[in-house]
Design an enzyme around this catalytic site. Structure first.
Site, PDB file in Angstrom:
ATOM      1  N   LYS A  45      39.074  44.790  35.907  1.00 47.86           N
ATOM      2  CA  LYS A  45      39.826  43.569  36.221  1.00 47.86           C
ATOM      3  C   LYS A  45      38.942  42.498  36.838  1.00 47.86           C
ATOM      4  O   LYS A  45      39.404  41.441  37.230  1.00 47.86           O
ATOM      5  CB  LYS A  45      40.966  43.879  37.208  1.00 47.86           C
ATOM      6  CG  LYS A  45      41.993  44.875  36.724  1.00 47.86           C
ATOM      7  CD  LYS A  45      43.195  44.821  37.668  1.00 47.86           C
ATOM      8  CE  LYS A  45      43.746  46.162  37.974  1.00 47.86           C
ATOM      9  NZ  LYS A  45      44.801  46.112  38.998  1.00 47.86           N
ATOM     10  N   LYS A  47      37.915  42.268  39.623  1.00 45.32           N
ATOM     11  CA  LYS A  47      38.434  41.920  40.965  1.00 45.32           C
ATOM     12  C   LYS A  47      37.567  42.613  42.002  1.00 45.32           C
ATOM     13  O   LYS A  47      37.356  43.829  41.941  1.00 45.32           O
ATOM     14  CB  LYS A  47      39.870  42.433  41.143  1.00 45.32           C
ATOM     15  CG  LYS A  47      40.951  41.601  40.494  1.00 45.32           C
ATOM     16  CD  LYS A  47      42.342  42.138  40.924  1.00 45.32           C
ATOM     17  CE  LYS A  47      43.473  41.301  40.382  1.00 45.32           C
ATOM     18  NZ  LYS A  47      44.794  41.775  40.840  1.00 45.32           N
TER      19      LYS A  47
END
Ligand code: C2G
Length: 131
Positions: A45, A47
């Site tokens: 992701k 992230k």
């Protein structure tokens, strides 16, 4: 006992996450949260979490709506999770609308409206602006 599962990163835990978890628990009796690991977040992701998996797990386990936290390590574990944990209902915020309809063969799939005005990204940006 109706068993519900939801997935997410839950970094910088905020009331939008709590709204989701509260409504998810209202759909059953037992709520499992599959929490994205640091590796999954970074590799899949992109992230970079502020809080580590263990810290995010500790926060989630302190929430009254949450009964169990398990690791989310890949995109493909949902089918086996639903089977292994005897899940009746899969819940996600509606930013994921339709993305997990393949699970409808195994369980109920519910997408709940997101809490509009808050997000982890907004929190980070607002804090940057205040500097
Ligand atoms: N959410 C919400 N309202 C917000 C922010 C988040 O309802 N203002 C919901 C999201 O829709 C999601 C859950 O809270 O259902 C967790 O959000 P994230 O941590 O951003 O999860 P995400 O990165 O979307 O990961 O395999 C699924 C993924 O792991 C989902």
């Amino acid at each position: 006992m109706k068993r519900v599962i939801t997935y997410g990163t839950f970094d910088l835990l905020h009331y939008g996450h709590i709204n989701l978890l509260r409504r998810a628990k209202e759909l059953g009796d037992y709520l499992i949260v599959a929490l994205s690991t640091d590796e999954f977040n970074w590799n899949e992701k992109q992230k970079k979490c502020y809080f580590s998996y263990e810290q995010r797990k500790q926060l989630l386990e302190s929430i009254r709506y949450v009964d169990l936290v398990i690791p989310e390590e890949n995109w493909d574990q949902k089918r086996t999770d639903v089977k292994e944990y005897h899940i009746d209902t899969f819940v996600m915020g509606n930013d994921w609308e339709g993305k997990f309809d393949f699970l409808k063969e195994q369980c109920e799939v519910v997408y709940l409206p997101r809490t509009k005005e808050i997000s982890t990204t907004k929190i980070k940006n607002d804090l940057l602006d205040k500097k």
